[in-house]
Scaffold this motif. Sequence first.
Motif, short mmCIF file in Angstrom:
data_model
loop_
_atom_site.label_atom_id
_atom_site.label_comp_id
_atom_site.label_asym_id
_atom_site.label_seq_id
_atom_site.Cartn_x
_atom_site.Cartn_y
_atom_site.Cartn_z
N SER A 55 0.84 -1.21 0.00
CA SER A 55 0.00 0.00 0.00
C SER A 55 0.87 1.25 0.00
CB SER A 55 -0.92 0.01 1.21
OG SER A 55 -1.75 -1.11 1.21
N GLN A 99 -8.04 0.08 -0.38
CA GLN A 99 -8.21 -1.20 0.32
C GLN A 99 -9.55 -1.24 1.06
OE1 GLN A 99 -4.60 -2.06 2.35
NE2 GLN A 99 -5.28 -4.02 3.13
N ASP A 177 -5.96 -1.49 -4.67
CA ASP A 177 -5.38 -2.00 -3.43
C ASP A 177 -6.27 -3.11 -2.87
OD1 ASP A 177 -3.88 -2.45 -1.21
OD2 ASP A 177 -3.81 -0.36 -0.56
N GLU A 178 -5.82 -4.34 -3.01
CA GLU A 178 -6.54 -5.52 -2.53
C GLU A 178 -8.02 -5.50 -2.90
OE1 GLU A 178 -5.44 -6.87 1.25
OE2 GLU A 178 -3.37 -6.24 1.00
MG LIG Z 1 -2.23 -2.69 2.16
#
Ligand SMILES: [Mg+2]
Lengths: 257, 261
Positions: A55, A99, A177-178
Amino acid sequence: MDKLKQHFINREEEVISIKDLYKSFENLDVLKGINFSLYKGENVAILGKSGTGKSVLIKIIVGLLKPDKGHLQVLGKEVNTLSKRELDALRLRIGFSFQSSALYDGMNVYQNLAFPLRMNLKNLSKKDINLAVERVADAVSLKDKLSQMPSDLSGGQRKRIGIARTLILKPEIMLYDEPTAGLDPITSTEIIELINQVQHRFNTSSIIITHDLTCAKCTSDRIAMLLDGKFSKVGTFDEVFETNDNQIKEFFNYNFM
Amino acid sequence: MKTRKYIFSRRIDAYFQAVYEAYKFVLQFWKESFRRPFHIRELVNQCFEIGVRALPLITLTGFIVGIVFTKQSRPSLENFGAQSWLPSLMGIAIIKALGPLVTGLICAGKVGSGIGAELGSMKVTEQIEAMEVSAVNPFKFLVITRVWATTLTIPVLVFYCSFVGLLGSSLNVWAVDSSSTLTFYQNAFSTITFVDLIESIVKSIVYGFTIGIVGSFKGYNATQGTRGVGKAANQAVVSAMFLIFIEEIVIVQIFRWIRFF
Ligand SMILES: [Mg+2]
Ligand SMILES: Nc1ncnc2c1ncn2[C@@H]1O[C@H](COP(=O)(O)OP(=O)(O)OP(=O)(O)O)[C@@H](O)[C@H]1O
């Protein structure tokens, strides 16, 4: 569900180029010499254990965090030398899917999607905004949720709205992000398909951060393993998968358990 | 080894660090306040939000304070045979002191904590960063609008609170002494000077600014996930109340000098 290679990757044109990038927090060295290129039209998945700085890396790419040293060019611009106005202009060309989805929970879905437009393109008419919002809501197939509040959506729907909100400004680069973290396999598959669709429809280049091997395999043209603050292995999924490196093997085995 | 002295000096360090951060925050507020773009619509929204949030409690408290203060003051004045001074006393007490202070403290609790919690949760759920990456200046959109909203709205609320307080007071006087309400208001306002009004307005503007900036500062710098949100809201109230008391003393003192000259 293997990736359909319909899109065109231009290996001549680097949209992101990172050279010897370092970043530490107080006494914690997170990134220790990152070298990386993202080419036009390409999807790259970044894999790595929790807390390795994935991140942090993409936050550096959009200028949310400052690197300690190293070169970082995004769309031909050296990010750390940009003025605030130039940085904003660059950010409009990058989509960042957080995320945690990061939907504005004081606004409903429609207002969330319209927000980047309303703020950045002042002379847009209400009708144009409506059209744009419906177009991206349609792209993530959540057209019927426009009047709901983010808190009423499921995790997967929030992710999709988050992605739609970044798509509304037609970015050239997408940073995910994810995108599939914490979602069930079916919803994950939907997100994976969405990521691929975005690549085809909007012709974007993307970085996808993930723990999820299915997601990495199905969305990316290349994979990069982040280990100890460096990319230890970059290549296609199979190349990285067939490595002899123990730490990488450990990561893969753990994921398949 | 971490000796007590070491920990103590770290604390002092952290304290001055925090003061410096707050100073920078206020400076940034003034620097960016008058620069484009202006988010007028958000400012108006926030003003309404604040009004709606605080109005019920202010109505209730203002009214009750008016009644109770009148009830409590009457016996003391009667001891001196001065109950006819009651309306004037109430006018001074409510307009100069109680109105601003009660409103300030209630808004610190209702509005300040609300801003702290809202911005705090936006911070820890990455909403502020999301704004930044969509090329919106979150400081301008969130902080500047809220601080101006409190600075502009709280004086109005102070005015309203004083009005309700006087209403409660006049009702009590009317019920007990069965004197005319008109006479009450004439007496109540007779002793209020122009400088008194200015003092009251200055106080309310300063309280409004304090509540907005403290709430925003605590929320905007929240850390540590959901726990940080609660902490931000809590600290916003405590710090704002503390500052309001100090400001009260300072402003009263300054206006005493002004009247003196
Ligand atoms: Mg992360
Ligand atoms: N703003 C910050 N201040 C201090 N430390 C930070 C900050 N942001 C990240 N870190 C630290 O940097 C390290 C990497 O964080 P990062 O969020 O990039 O991990 P990650 O690889 O994304 O992990 P995950 O998969 O769990 O999201 C962590 O140890 C984290 O504590």
